[in-house]
Write an enzyme that holds these catalytic residues in place. Structure first.
Site, PDB file in Angstrom:
ATOM      1  N   GLY A 319       6.538   0.560  -1.859  1.00 52.90           N
ATOM      2  CA  GLY A 319       6.413   1.669  -2.794  1.00 52.90           C
ATOM      3  C   GLY A 319       5.048   1.758  -3.441  1.00 52.90           C
ATOM      4  O   GLY A 319       4.699   2.786  -4.025  1.00 52.90           O
ATOM      5  N   SER A 321       2.265   1.555  -1.708  1.00 52.38           N
ATOM      6  CA  SER A 321       1.329   2.118  -0.731  1.00 52.38           C
ATOM      7  C   SER A 321       0.660   3.380  -1.259  1.00 52.38           C
ATOM      8  O   SER A 321       1.306   4.253  -1.847  1.00 52.38           O
ATOM      9  CB  SER A 321       2.066   2.455   0.570  1.00 52.38           C
ATOM     10  OG  SER A 321       2.274   1.311   1.338  1.00 52.38           O
TER      11      SER A 321
END
Length: 480
Positions: A319, A321
């Site tokens: 999450g 990224s």
């Protein structure tokens, strides 16, 4: 009482003497840091603006890849450049940069990475150029088989001691599942930085989050799209542009959220420096800190190989990224992937922001130079997460316009402090000093010397006044 007054005068004299010494040293240091006369042919601190990082870059460029092997920030905060001969070391010293004699030149290190890249791809491996150890470090995660490890070790052994092999825990994965979250049907990522091509405003995020045509939402149950991915590069690189649905910028477009309704203003972009302290914000794990350990990293994710990444000790999880990597208000990169977690630590890789923006033909959104569309009141950018009342933790700094003049903060600097607007910080201090013109570098030292002299004069005046009073008291008693 007399002893107390005598003690006060002694303290004042000592303080004045100490101030004179410190002020003199400050002036001497500033004068020593002034550039030499133009035309000397040397790379002095004058030509590099007193910035050792720039001085190191000029040395590396001028001497070439056969006589140098990169530069980095040492544990003591000094800028170090790897050199292969004594003459190169002498030039580095003249430029104000600490040299370190190394065995392998940059040409040799680059040849080693090309040899590794020519081998059959092994998912779960990564390699970086470690400037400080003058080696190529090859890492293999827990998914790499014993056979692949042995094969890579044989390739490394054929190149001598230029390659070092390491096993690492966990798995090298992309972090799909950050400043603020953005959602799609396939999962969740984090917004990186707001950028513009002069017409529209985009979110710069990770390329592996979704290919061209991917629709993004502010919340998983939203019916109105936030934006759509118009271009993505993955594998190879790891960056993408998400164009806002209405093309307009939002309030706080130049901010990155730090959590708890706090944010930091992004004023420019810069090239990363090995050893530099950096900060990452993500929608899963929030604000995290670490240091850059290597540049130009190659990571063989299960989905494909990505090159040219920044390696750091900052943790990240699914999450995160696409979330921003920054230092002192300067954009450095967006989160790509890594191993480990924020509970046990790990390695995280980032796509350099400047590389992505130059490839895409975009620049960071600036509050003063956005594409001319007015912010919509009451909304906050997916990058910011900051309320539109301006409650931010701003870090004012001079705004660089390119990597050539971007100012990278020293290691250990916090991401920002103070209120909005002017605030306090390195940018404000340097601006005040610059106002003194040619004497700006020595002005602080001269100020300390002047204050010390005033303190010394006050001490002498008090002593003289007390002497007159003692004299009067003595004769008063004599005639009484």
């Amino acid at each position: 009482m007399r002893h107390a007054r005598r003690g006060v005068r002694r303290v004042m004299r000592l303080a004045a003497a100490g101030g004179l010494v410190c002020g003199s040293l400050m002036v001497s240091y500033a004068v020593a840091g002034e550039p030499s006369e133009a035309g000397t042919g040397t790379v002095g601190t004058l030509r590099t603006g007193g910035d050792p990082t720039r001085a190191a870059a000029e040395i590396v460029t001028r001497l070439g890849d056969t006589r140098t092997a990169g530069s980095w920030t040492g544990a003591d905060g000094r800028t170090v450049v790897g050199v292969t001969d004594a003459a190169a070391a002498a030039e580095a010293r003249r430029a104000g940069v600490a040299p370190k004699m190394v065995r392998h030149s940059m040409d040799r290190l680059r040849a080693a990475t090309e040899t590794l890249a020519a081998q059959p791809r092994v998912p779960g491996t990564a390699w970086v150029t470690d400037y400080s150890s003058n080696r190529i470090v090859v890492r293999a995660d827990s998914t790499v088989s014993a056979g692949d490890w042995s094969r890579l070790s044989r390739v490394a052994g054929s190149m001598g001691d230029v390659v070092r092999m390491e096993r690492t825990e966990g798995r090298f994965t992309t972090r799909v599942s950050a400043a603020s979250p953005i959602f799609t049907d396939g999962g969740r990522c984090s917004a990186g930085f707001n950028v513009t091509d002069g017409r529209d405003v985009f979110i710069l995020t990770a390329g592996h989050c979704g290919g061209a045509g991917t629709t993004w939402f502010r919340n998983p149950d939203d019916s109105r799209p936030l934006g759509t991915t118009v271009t993505a590069d993955f594998p190879g690189g790891d960056f993408a542009l998400v164009r806002y649905e209405d093309g307009a910028s939002l309030d706080g477009a130049d901010m990155v959220t730090l959590g708890g309704q706090r944010g930091i203003r992004i004023v420019g972009a810069a090239e990363p420096v090995v050893g530099q302290q950096v900060f990452r914000s993500g929608s899963t794990t929030g604000l995290r800190a670490g240091r850059i350990t290597a540049l130009d990293a190659t990571v063989n994710y299960p989905e494909g190989t990505v090159t040219g990444l920044i390696e750091t000790t900052v943790c990240a999880e699914r999450g995160d990224s696409g979330g921003p990597l920054f230092s002192r208000g300067l954009a450095l990169g967006v989160t790509s992937g890594g191993n480990g977690s924020c509970a046990r630590g790990g390695i995280t890789y980032f796509q350099p922001a400047l590389t992505a923006m130059q490839t895409l033909g975009v620049r960071l959104v600036d509050r003063d130079t956005d594409p001319g569309r007015q912010p919509r009141p009451g909304l906050s950018s997916p990058t910011s997460g900051v309320p539109s009342d301006g409650s931010t933790t701003d870090s004012p700094s001079p705004r660089p316009t390119s990597s050539a003049d971007a100012q990278v903060g020293p290691p250990g600097a916090p991401p920002g402090a103070g209120g909005t607007g002017g605030g306090s910080g390195p940018g404000t201090v340097s601006g005040i000093v610059d106002d003194f013109g040619p004497l700006g570098g020595v002005a602080p030292g001269l100020g300390v010397v002047g204050a010390s002299l005033v303190l010394l004069l006050i001490s002498r005046w008090i002593e003289a006044r007390q002497g007159r009073r003692n004299y009067q008291d003595y004769y008063s008693q004599t005639w009484a």
